[in-house]
Design an enzyme around this catalytic site. Structure first.
Site, PDB file in Angstrom:
ATOM      1  N   ASN A 109      69.918  32.060  46.654  1.00  0.00           N
ATOM      2  CA  ASN A 109      70.013  33.432  46.767  1.00  0.00           C
ATOM      3  C   ASN A 109      70.424  34.291  48.148  1.00  0.00           C
ATOM      4  OD1 ASN A 109      69.040  34.038  44.175  1.00  0.00           O
ATOM      5  ND2 ASN A 109      66.793  34.592  44.442  1.00  0.00           N
ATOM      6  N   THR A 154     108.942  67.593  47.721  1.00  0.00           N
ATOM      7  CA  THR A 154     107.060  67.578  47.809  1.00  0.00           C
ATOM      8  C   THR A 154     107.473  68.291  46.050  1.00  0.00           C
ATOM      9  OG1 THR A 154     107.248  69.881  48.282  1.00  0.00           O
ATOM     10  CG2 THR A 154     106.686  69.093  49.714  1.00  0.00           C
ATOM     11  N   HIS A 155     106.637  68.295  45.086  1.00  0.00           N
ATOM     12  CA  HIS A 155     106.738  68.383  43.323  1.00  0.00           C
ATOM     13  C   HIS A 155     108.175  66.748  42.559  1.00  0.00           C
ATOM     14  CE1 HIS A 155     103.314  71.482  44.166  1.00  0.00           C
ATOM     15  NE2 HIS A 155     103.999  72.183  45.459  1.00  0.00           N
ATOM     16  N   SER A 276     117.789  41.035  33.265  1.00  0.00           N
ATOM     17  CA  SER A 276     117.469  42.322  31.645  1.00  0.00           C
ATOM     18  C   SER A 276     118.132  40.537  30.663  1.00  0.00           C
ATOM     19  CB  SER A 276     117.916  43.099  31.234  1.00  0.00           C
ATOM     20  OG  SER A 276     117.762  43.603  29.907  1.00  0.00           O
ATOM     21  N   LYS A 282     121.928  45.099  33.997  1.00  0.00           N
ATOM     22  CA  LYS A 282     120.902  45.245  34.553  1.00  0.00           C
ATOM     23  C   LYS A 282     119.968  44.764  36.081  1.00  0.00           C
ATOM     24  CE  LYS A 282     117.848  47.523  32.782  1.00  0.00           C
ATOM     25  NZ  LYS A 282     117.090  48.346  32.117  1.00  0.00           N
ATOM     26  N   ASN A 284     116.469  44.377  37.879  1.00  0.00           N
ATOM     27  CA  ASN A 284     115.452  45.307  37.299  1.00  0.00           C
ATOM     28  C   ASN A 284     114.508  45.078  38.849  1.00  0.00           C
ATOM     29  OD1 ASN A 284     115.696  46.531  34.935  1.00  0.00           O
ATOM     30  ND2 ASN A 284     115.141  45.026  34.064  1.00  0.00           N
ATOM     31  N   GLU A 289     107.132  47.001  40.353  1.00  0.00           N
ATOM     32  CA  GLU A 289     106.792  47.760  39.118  1.00  0.00           C
ATOM     33  C   GLU A 289     105.274  47.040  38.465  1.00  0.00           C
ATOM     34  OE1 GLU A 289     109.528  47.410  35.454  1.00  0.00           O
ATOM     35  OE2 GLU A 289     111.212  48.215  36.794  1.00  0.00           O
ATOM     36  N   TYR A 316      67.678  39.999  43.812  1.00  0.00           N
ATOM     37  CA  TYR A 316      68.937  39.125  42.763  1.00  0.00           C
ATOM     38  C   TYR A 316      68.862  39.126  41.628  1.00  0.00           C
ATOM     39  CZ  TYR A 316      71.959  35.532  41.756  1.00  0.00           C
ATOM     40  OH  TYR A 316      73.242  34.986  41.133  1.00  0.00           O
ATOM     41  N   GLN A 321      76.402  37.326  40.036  1.00  0.00           N
ATOM     42  CA  GLN A 321      77.464  36.052  39.939  1.00  0.00           C
ATOM     43  C   GLN A 321      78.595  36.555  39.562  1.00  0.00           C
ATOM     44  OE1 GLN A 321      76.144  31.696  38.162  1.00  0.00           O
ATOM     45  NE2 GLN A 321      77.836  32.456  36.653  1.00  0.00           N
ATOM     46  N   LYS A 324      81.381  37.632  42.814  1.00  0.00           N
ATOM     47  CA  LYS A 324      83.081  37.370  42.758  1.00  0.00           C
ATOM     48  C   LYS A 324      84.270  36.522  42.066  1.00  0.00           C
ATOM     49  CE  LYS A 324      79.826  33.946  43.052  1.00  0.00           C
ATOM     50  NZ  LYS A 324      78.729  34.880  43.090  1.00  0.00           N
TER      51      LYS A 324
HETATM   52  N1  ARG Z   1      76.088  30.907  40.720  1.00  0.00           N
HETATM   53  C1  ARG Z   1      74.955  31.913  41.317  1.00  0.00           C
HETATM   54  C2  ARG Z   1      75.357  33.527  41.966  1.00  0.00           C
HETATM   55  O1  ARG Z   1      76.707  33.048  41.797  1.00  0.00           O
HETATM   56  C3  ARG Z   1      73.928  31.178  42.405  1.00  0.00           C
HETATM   57  C4  ARG Z   1      72.983  32.680  42.619  1.00  0.00           C
HETATM   58  C5  ARG Z   1      71.834  31.988  41.734  1.00  0.00           C
HETATM   59  N2  ARG Z   1      70.612  32.247  41.429  1.00  0.00           N
HETATM   60  C6  ARG Z   1      70.053  31.977  41.116  1.00  0.00           C
HETATM   61  N3  ARG Z   1      69.114  31.882  41.597  1.00  0.00           N
HETATM   62  N4  ARG Z   1      69.578  31.417  39.840  1.00  0.00           N
HETATM   63  O2  ARG Z   1      75.128  34.056  41.821  1.00  0.00           O
END
Ligand code: ARG
Length: 453
Positions: A109, A154-155, A276, A282, A284, A289, A316, A321, A324
């Protein structure tokens, strides 16, 4: 073999549990995870929780694993639950049971919170340097287009005559604030959670200050529950990335408009445009975009990282998880967009037509104001003149001195000269306004900023 099997678990994990819970998105934090472990092992040695021999054995092996990771030779296995498990497994392969001492006084954690902070500290620096490069492109373009005059809008209606450089530099200031935002968020990222343990610290004599110092982090957590449970540093990072993408997306939209046959202000180089499959003529601007489209996905990321924390009990929870994937997605998209749009912009060719005469209307009204006429009355008067010219199919340029004074006695013959867009632009001398004098001031300030970056 998981980090938790054996002990109270008589049975191994079900296949479906494994497939559902295993995370591979954290593998890009491999080097950070090892860096954190090296700091932790060093601290354990210093406080006497590892003997000097144990500490050197662990540190030597971790160093070798870090080399493997940096050389992309580290091999992950399907049985690795996450990046932390993979490193501990590899350490066990290298030095046997003594590897089990590494996790003394530590939990995944505090470990995962640390890894993400180390990763984002570096990413924030990278994004700041990319944004600085982007400002440099805008400043160079502003210098290159010189005193080219365009209408401001503007607008989406022509408003006032301004230097094209003024329009381009408006974005430079936006990106400068994005840099400030990343750098400010960086202060709250730069805090070590290592030593918070699972949530309440440890009964062992670990020293959070020592590991933070080894890691070069600016400060240490104040509350172990906050350290493992908080992700505001992550949502703040996503916000910084999202706001930068919103700015890029607005610039992308301007560039797309400007590249239409109707505007015809800019041509992009072949190497930054696509063709295109159907229409041979064309060219592009797909990069712009895609930047506009990808900005939408960051708005989604921002919602996701906020929703992830809403109602999450302390401290936690495995929900975290998911943070990420969100943060990495937002960061990757911003990094790619800055690179691609920067390339497209720096190779663009500007050839703007003159703005319509109407953009001098406000400046003409302001001349009347200088003669003591209330602005509302001046606005009405110039509006009436515009209406009459439009009805005749003419514009300011067709006006003669006689006509303007005949139209209304509050005009004088000289006012004819003021309806020239360039003249009216240069008469506009207010702070930060749309004149070449203001552009010159802005360029000095931005160049100073770039020189200090
Ligand atoms: N893979 C977990 C995460 O990204 C790591 C921490 C896991 N902790 C636990 N008590 N299971 O959050």
């Amino acid at each position: 073999m998981t980090l938790w099997s054996g002990g109270r678990f008589e049975e191994g994990p079900a296949e479906s549990l494994w497939r559902f819970t295993v995370d591979t998105s954290d593998r890009r934090m491999l080097v950070d995870d090892i860096t954190g472990s090296i700091a932790h092992a060093t601290m354990l040695g210093r406080v006497g929780l590892l003997t000097p021999d144990e500490a050197s054995l662990l540190l030597e092996a971790l160093g070798a694993i870090k080399d493997e990771a940096e050389a992309s030779r580290f091999v992950f296995l399907d049985t690795d639950e996450d990046v932390h498990s993979a490193v501990e497994r590899r350490l066990g392969e290298a030095i046997g049971d003594i590897a089990g001492k590494l996790h003394t006084g530590r939990s995944r954690n505090d470990q995962v919170a640390l890894d993400l902070r180390l990763y984002l500290k570096r990413s924030a620096r990278d994004r700041i340097s990319q944004l600085t490069g982007f400002i440099r492109v805008l400043v160079e373009l502003a210098e290159a287009v010189g005193d080219t005059v365009v209408p401001s809008y503007t607008h989406l209606q022509q408003a006032q005559a301004v230097p094209l450089a003024h329009h381009l530099l408006a974005y430079a200031w936006m990106f400068k604030r994005d840099i400030e935002r990343f750098s400010d968020a960086g202060k709250r990222i730069d805090v070590s959670p290592l030593g918070a343990g699972a949530s309440g610290g440890s009964s062992l004599p670990i020293d959070a200050g020592t590991s933070a110092e080894i890691l070069g982090l600016a400060s240490v957590f104040d509350n172990s529950m906050d350290a493992v449970g908080a992700r505001d540093f992550a949502s703040e990072y996503v916000w910084c990335a999202t706001q930068s993408m919103l700015h890029l997306s607005r610039l992308a939209e301007d560039l797309l408009l400007w590249s239409t046959s109707e505007f015809g202000w800019v041509t992009f180089s072949d190497s930054f445009t696509t063709g295109s499959s159907a229409m041979p003529h064309k060219k592009n601007a797909d990069i712009a975009e895609l930047v506009r489209g990808k900005a939408a996905t960051l708005v989604g990321d921002l919602t996701s990282i906020a929703a992830l924390q809403k109602g999450l009990p302390m401290t936690y929870n495995r929900d975290l998880q998911e943070d990420k994937r969100i943060v990495f997605h937002a960061d990757d998209v911003l990094a790619g967009s800055l690179e691609a749009l920067g390339g497209m912009l720096s190779t663009a060719d500007f050839h703007t037509p003159d703005p319509s005469d109407w953009v001098a209307a406000l400046d003409l009204a302001e001349i009347l104001v200088l003669r003591g006429i209330p602005f509302r009355e001046a606005h009405h008067l110039v509006g009436g003149l515009v209406a009459e010219l439009v009805a005749r199919g003419e514009s300011f340029a067709d006006l003669t001195a006689d006509q303007i004074t005949e139209f209304d006695a509050r005009f004088v013959a000289d006012d004819i000269a003021s309806v020239d867009p360039v003249r009216s632009m240069e008469d506009r001398v207010t702070h930060g306004g749309g004149s070449m004098a203001s552009v010159a001031v802005q360029l000095v300030a931005l160049e100073d900023f770039l020189a200090d970056s």
